[in-house]
Write a protein that holds these residues in place. Structure first.
Motif, PDB file in Angstrom:
ATOM      1  N   VAL A 197     -78.901 -74.322  74.792  1.00  0.00           N
ATOM      2  CA  VAL A 197     -78.465 -74.069  73.413  1.00  0.00           C
ATOM      3  C   VAL A 197     -78.672 -72.601  73.034  1.00  0.00           C
ATOM      4  CG1 VAL A 197     -78.949 -74.557  70.988  1.00  0.00           C
ATOM      5  CG2 VAL A 197     -78.771 -76.439  72.625  1.00  0.00           C
ATOM      6  N   THR A 198     -79.865 -72.062  73.309  1.00  0.00           N
ATOM      7  CA  THR A 198     -80.139 -70.676  72.938  1.00  0.00           C
ATOM      8  C   THR A 198     -79.254 -69.707  73.724  1.00  0.00           C
ATOM      9  OG1 THR A 198     -81.978 -70.665  74.515  1.00  0.00           O
ATOM     10  CG2 THR A 198     -82.507 -71.062  72.199  1.00  0.00           C
ATOM     11  N   SER A 199     -79.095 -69.954  75.008  1.00  0.00           N
ATOM     12  CA  SER A 199     -78.267 -69.067  75.823  1.00  0.00           C
ATOM     13  C   SER A 199     -76.796 -69.194  75.453  1.00  0.00           C
ATOM     14  CB  SER A 199     -78.459 -69.381  77.312  1.00  0.00           C
ATOM     15  OG  SER A 199     -79.796 -69.165  77.705  1.00  0.00           O
ATOM     16  N   GLY A 200     -76.364 -70.418  75.147  1.00  0.00           N
ATOM     17  CA  GLY A 200     -74.978 -70.612  74.730  1.00  0.00           C
ATOM     18  C   GLY A 200     -74.680 -69.914  73.412  1.00  0.00           C
ATOM     19  N   ALA A 201     -75.619 -70.002  72.472  1.00  0.00           N
ATOM     20  CA  ALA A 201     -75.426 -69.332  71.181  1.00  0.00           C
ATOM     21  C   ALA A 201     -75.388 -67.815  71.354  1.00  0.00           C
ATOM     22  CB  ALA A 201     -76.542 -69.726  70.222  1.00  0.00           C
ATOM     23  N   ALA A 202     -76.319 -67.294  72.156  1.00  0.00           N
ATOM     24  CA  ALA A 202     -76.345 -65.851  72.403  1.00  0.00           C
ATOM     25  C   ALA A 202     -75.080 -65.395  73.123  1.00  0.00           C
ATOM     26  CB  ALA A 202     -77.585 -65.485  73.227  1.00  0.00           C
ATOM     27  N   LEU A 203     -74.599 -66.219  74.046  1.00  0.00           N
ATOM     28  CA  LEU A 203     -73.372 -65.902  74.776  1.00  0.00           C
ATOM     29  C   LEU A 203     -72.183 -65.817  73.825  1.00  0.00           C
ATOM     30  CD1 LEU A 203     -71.967 -65.544  77.573  1.00  0.00           C
ATOM     31  CD2 LEU A 203     -71.658 -68.020  77.590  1.00  0.00           C
ATOM     32  N   GLY A 204     -72.099 -66.756  72.899  1.00  0.00           N
ATOM     33  CA  GLY A 204     -71.010 -66.744  71.930  1.00  0.00           C
ATOM     34  C   GLY A 204     -71.036 -65.507  71.056  1.00  0.00           C
ATOM     35  N   ILE A 205     -72.225 -65.136  70.586  1.00  0.00           N
ATOM     36  CA  ILE A 205     -72.350 -63.938  69.742  1.00  0.00           C
ATOM     37  C   ILE A 205     -71.983 -62.691  70.542  1.00  0.00           C
ATOM     38  CG2 ILE A 205     -73.976 -62.491  68.460  1.00  0.00           C
ATOM     39  CD1 ILE A 205     -75.519 -65.085  67.799  1.00  0.00           C
ATOM     40  N   ALA A 206     -72.428 -62.636  71.797  1.00  0.00           N
ATOM     41  CA  ALA A 206     -72.123 -61.479  72.639  1.00  0.00           C
ATOM     42  C   ALA A 206     -70.622 -61.343  72.871  1.00  0.00           C
ATOM     43  CB  ALA A 206     -72.860 -61.588  73.970  1.00  0.00           C
ATOM     44  N   LEU A 207     -69.941 -62.447  73.055  1.00  0.00           N
ATOM     45  CA  LEU A 207     -68.490 -62.408  73.251  1.00  0.00           C
ATOM     46  C   LEU A 207     -67.785 -61.855  72.006  1.00  0.00           C
ATOM     47  CD1 LEU A 207     -67.757 -65.740  75.156  1.00  0.00           C
ATOM     48  CD2 LEU A 207     -67.393 -63.407  75.999  1.00  0.00           C
ATOM     49  N   VAL A 208     -68.252 -62.304  70.836  1.00  0.00           N
ATOM     50  CA  VAL A 208     -67.672 -61.795  69.584  1.00  0.00           C
ATOM     51  C   VAL A 208     -67.909 -60.296  69.458  1.00  0.00           C
ATOM     52  CG1 VAL A 208     -67.832 -61.884  67.064  1.00  0.00           C
ATOM     53  CG2 VAL A 208     -67.853 -64.001  68.391  1.00  0.00           C
ATOM     54  N   LEU A 209     -69.134 -59.858  69.769  1.00  0.00           N
ATOM     55  CA  LEU A 209     -69.449 -58.428  69.705  1.00  0.00           C
ATOM     56  C   LEU A 209     -68.597 -57.624  70.681  1.00  0.00           C
ATOM     57  CD1 LEU A 209     -73.355 -58.508  69.557  1.00  0.00           C
ATOM     58  CD2 LEU A 209     -71.821 -57.706  67.771  1.00  0.00           C
ATOM     59  N   LEU A 210     -68.459 -58.135  71.885  1.00  0.00           N
ATOM     60  CA  LEU A 210     -67.687 -57.423  72.902  1.00  0.00           C
ATOM     61  C   LEU A 210     -66.220 -57.326  72.528  1.00  0.00           C
ATOM     62  CD1 LEU A 210     -67.647 -56.035  75.643  1.00  0.00           C
ATOM     63  CD2 LEU A 210     -67.378 -58.287  76.709  1.00  0.00           C
ATOM     64  N   LEU A 211     -65.664 -58.431  72.085  1.00  0.00           N
ATOM     65  CA  LEU A 211     -64.254 -58.410  71.682  1.00  0.00           C
ATOM     66  C   LEU A 211     -64.032 -57.489  70.487  1.00  0.00           C
ATOM     67  CD1 LEU A 211     -63.330 -62.197  72.080  1.00  0.00           C
ATOM     68  CD2 LEU A 211     -62.585 -60.287  73.512  1.00  0.00           C
ATOM     69  N   GLY A 212     -64.999 -57.477  69.572  1.00  0.00           N
ATOM     70  CA  GLY A 212     -64.902 -56.588  68.418  1.00  0.00           C
ATOM     71  C   GLY A 212     -64.872 -55.125  68.833  1.00  0.00           C
ATOM     72  N   GLN A 213     -65.674 -54.774  69.850  1.00  0.00           N
ATOM     73  CA  GLN A 213     -65.695 -53.402  70.328  1.00  0.00           C
ATOM     74  C   GLN A 213     -64.432 -53.045  71.107  1.00  0.00           C
ATOM     75  OE1 GLN A 213     -67.861 -50.985  69.690  1.00  0.00           O
ATOM     76  NE2 GLN A 213     -69.046 -52.369  68.398  1.00  0.00           N
ATOM     77  N   LEU A 214     -63.931 -53.988  71.894  1.00  0.00           N
ATOM     78  CA  LEU A 214     -62.755 -53.715  72.724  1.00  0.00           C
ATOM     79  C   LEU A 214     -61.457 -53.702  71.913  1.00  0.00           C
ATOM     80  CD1 LEU A 214     -63.606 -55.884  75.871  1.00  0.00           C
ATOM     81  CD2 LEU A 214     -63.794 -53.399  75.632  1.00  0.00           C
ATOM     82  N   LEU A 215     -61.413 -54.545  70.875  1.00  0.00           N
ATOM     83  CA  LEU A 215     -60.176 -54.667  70.097  1.00  0.00           C
ATOM     84  C   LEU A 215     -60.216 -53.883  68.795  1.00  0.00           C
ATOM     85  CD1 LEU A 215     -59.553 -58.508  70.571  1.00  0.00           C
ATOM     86  CD2 LEU A 215     -58.608 -56.612  71.916  1.00  0.00           C
ATOM     87  N   GLY A 216     -61.424 -53.426  68.425  1.00  0.00           N
ATOM     88  CA  GLY A 216     -61.571 -52.743  67.147  1.00  0.00           C
ATOM     89  C   GLY A 216     -61.059 -51.315  67.160  1.00  0.00           C
TER      90      GLY A 216
END
Length: 203
Positions: free
Chosen positions: A184-203
């Motif tokens: 659960v903790t790793s999955g939640a962190a993974l989801g947040i990291a994906l959002v952060l990464l996509l925000g940086q790549l697409l922003g």
């Protein structure tokens, strides 16, 4: 208030607040495989991370190394992603299914410690961007650098302690399986990291 105390507080508040959520998420992912009984290993792990970010924080703040802030903002969520993937692989292999069994790894020079130190090099560059804004044109900020770094370290230790205590309550008090906590903790962190990464790549 002295310069040392001022920058100590600035370092503590920089890491211990929601604006530094990318670093908070990384610490969550870093500590997810461990329980309170593993505190010695967690201290070794966090110390390895601290060694890494202290090196690059000092070098970048003193203008010894140059870097792209945009690239660092991309690499920080990548460090979270890689940490989470390793955690999920560990959960898939069945490591640490009970809350009472400490994680069986060497304390010194274990690969998680080495990896944490490497990731710390990246996070230190992220810290330095904020510190250089505070320092302005000051060229030899030795006291400020030391106290800021100590403040960051104190903040990290408080965060790690809170994560371990939360895990203790869930694992021992509510009888949550250690593997479920890790997933659960790793999955939640993974989801947040994906959002952060996509925000940086697409922003």
């Amino acid at each position: 208030m002295s310069v040392f105390t001022t920058y100590l507080q600035l370092g503590f508040h920089h890491i211990f607040n929601l604006r530094a959520y990318d670093h908070l998420v990384f610490l969550l992912a870093l500590c997810a495989p461990y329980v309170l009984q593993d505190w010695r290993r967690v201290v070794a792990l966090v110390t390895s991370f601290t060694v890494g970010h202290s090196i690059t924080l000092a070098l970048a703040t003193l203008n010894v190394v140059q870097y792209s802030p945009t690239l660092i903002e991309v690499l920080i969520p990548v460090t979270i992603l890689l940490t989470c993937v390793l955690n999920l692989a560990r959960a898939g292999s069945g490591t640490g299914r009970t809350a009472d069994r400490p994680t069986p790894q060497p304390l010194v020079l274990a690969w998680p410690n080495l990896l944490a130190m490497v990731f710390g090099l990246i996070h230190g560059l992220g810290f330095s961007n904020y510190l250089r804004e505070l320092l302005g044109q000051q060229s030899r900020p030795v006291v400020e650098l030391l106290s800021f770094n100590l403040g960051v370290e104190l903040g990290q230790l408080v965060i790690v302690l809170l994560i371990l205590l939360l895990g203790f309550v869930l694992l021992r008090g509510l009888r949550v399986h250690r593997r479920d906590w890790l997933l659960v903790t790793s999955g939640a962190a993974l989801g947040i990291a994906l959002v952060l990464l996509l925000g940086q790549l697409l922003g």
